[in-house]
Write a protein that holds these residues in place. Structure first.
Motif, mmCIF file in Angstrom:
data_model
loop_
_atom_site.group_PDB
_atom_site.id
_atom_site.type_symbol
_atom_site.label_atom_id
_atom_site.label_comp_id
_atom_site.label_asym_id
_atom_site.label_seq_id
_atom_site.Cartn_x
_atom_site.Cartn_y
_atom_site.Cartn_z
ATOM 1 N N ARG A 133 0.831 -1.214 0.000
ATOM 2 C CA ARG A 133 0.000 0.000 0.000
ATOM 3 C C ARG A 133 0.862 1.259 0.000
ATOM 4 O O ARG A 133 0.544 2.252 -0.656
ATOM 5 C CB ARG A 133 -0.926 0.000 1.214
ATOM 6 C CG ARG A 133 -1.910 -1.158 1.271
ATOM 7 C CD ARG A 133 -3.248 -0.890 0.636
ATOM 8 N NE ARG A 133 -4.006 0.152 1.236
ATOM 9 C CZ ARG A 133 -4.822 0.005 2.270
ATOM 10 N NH1 ARG A 133 -4.984 -1.171 2.833
ATOM 11 N NH2 ARG A 133 -5.491 1.023 2.733
ATOM 12 N N GLN B 148 2.448 1.743 -3.452
ATOM 13 C CA GLN B 148 1.397 2.239 -4.347
ATOM 14 C C GLN B 148 1.132 3.714 -4.079
ATOM 15 O O GLN B 148 0.992 4.515 -5.016
ATOM 16 C CB GLN B 148 0.108 1.423 -4.182
ATOM 17 C CG GLN B 148 -0.982 1.818 -5.154
ATOM 18 C CD GLN B 148 -0.600 1.519 -6.596
ATOM 19 O OE1 GLN B 148 -0.367 0.378 -6.948
ATOM 20 N NE2 GLN B 148 -0.525 2.555 -7.419
ATOM 21 N N ASP C 275 1.631 6.735 -6.685
ATOM 22 C CA ASP C 275 0.481 7.593 -6.996
ATOM 23 C C ASP C 275 0.860 9.070 -6.852
ATOM 24 O O ASP C 275 0.439 9.908 -7.661
ATOM 25 C CB ASP C 275 -0.711 7.283 -6.084
ATOM 26 C CG ASP C 275 -1.376 5.955 -6.404
ATOM 27 O OD1 ASP C 275 -1.117 5.378 -7.488
ATOM 28 O OD2 ASP C 275 -2.150 5.470 -5.543
ATOM 29 N N ILE D 222 3.742 -2.877 -9.438
ATOM 30 C CA ILE D 222 3.550 -1.457 -9.123
ATOM 31 C C ILE D 222 4.710 -0.641 -9.686
ATOM 32 O O ILE D 222 4.514 0.421 -10.287
ATOM 33 C CB ILE D 222 3.427 -1.237 -7.596
ATOM 34 C CG1 ILE D 222 2.129 -1.857 -7.066
ATOM 35 C CG2 ILE D 222 3.489 0.253 -7.249
ATOM 36 C CD1 ILE D 222 2.052 -1.949 -5.553
ATOM 37 N N ASP E 203 4.853 2.250 -12.551
ATOM 38 C CA ASP E 203 5.463 3.545 -12.259
ATOM 39 C C ASP E 203 6.538 3.879 -13.286
ATOM 40 O O ASP E 203 6.604 4.999 -13.788
ATOM 41 C CB ASP E 203 6.063 3.520 -10.844
ATOM 42 C CG ASP E 203 6.713 4.828 -10.466
ATOM 43 O OD1 ASP E 203 6.000 5.840 -10.345
ATOM 44 O OD2 ASP E 203 7.958 4.849 -10.281
#
Length: 192
Positions: free
Chosen positions: A57, A60, A64, A121, A125
């Motif tokens: 998390r 991520q 983000d 992830i 990215d």
């Protein structure tokens, strides 16, 4: 009856991300994480899961934030080449002034080889970083600021991998002049 602990999950993830960023996955203890998040371990397990799930998390969340930054830059009124040059200078500033390296780079070396979710992830990215750079380079070419003889895809890939090398160089040598000179050389090569 046990009381449910309420907390702002986004703030807690941000605080945990900062711990992982500083200490790495293996260096961050569960106690470090729950102390930073200001929750107890049972609250962590009941809301997010274990340390691994928390790390996923956090990575991520980090990526983000990077995506939001790139979108903001692309949406600005500045010329694409100016955005690219600013981005390069800011990357150098982060490398030489930041206490910690890029969390994505750290995670790639520490965890991504053994964790498929982290790898996915980081691939997403990396793909977004590539697209951000590609768009800036291609638009700079269209405006005559970068030679159209160059391959925008190659330049985007080259920069995406080169700046990771700048992190490594700075970690090993702690030489800010060296990093600044490499960045200026790259900008000069782009603007030929």
């Amino acid at each position: 009856m046990a009381r449910n602990v309420e907390f702002n999950e986004e703030v807690a993830i941000q605080k945990a991300m900062e711990v992982f960023w500083k200490k790495g996955y293996n260096g961050a203890s569960l106690r470090d994480l729950t102390d930073a998040m200001q929750i107890n371990s049972s609250s962590l397990y009941n809301t997010i899961g274990d340390k691994q799930e928390l790390f996923v998390r956090c990575v991520q969340h980090y990526t983000d934030l990077r995506k939001q930054d790139w979108e903001k830059r692309l949406g600005s009124k500045k010329a694409p080449f100016a955005i690219l040059v600013d981005y390069i200078h800011e990357a150098v500033g982060v490398i030489i002034n930041g206490e910690d390296s890029c969390m994505a780079v750290k995670s790639a070396f520490e965890v991504a080889t053994n964790d498929q979710r982290i790898k996915e992830i980081l691939i997403a990215d990396n793909d977004r970083a590539y697209q951000f750079l590609y768009n800036l380079i291609k638009n700079s070419m269209e405006q005559g600021q970068i030679s159209t003889e160059e391959d925008p895809a190659l330049l985007a890939d080259y920069f995406n991998s080169t700046w990771t090398g700048w992190y490594e160089s700075y970690i090993l040598h702690k030489d800010p002049i060296k990093i600044k000179r490499m960045a200026e050389y790259f900008i000069k090569q782009l603007s030929k």
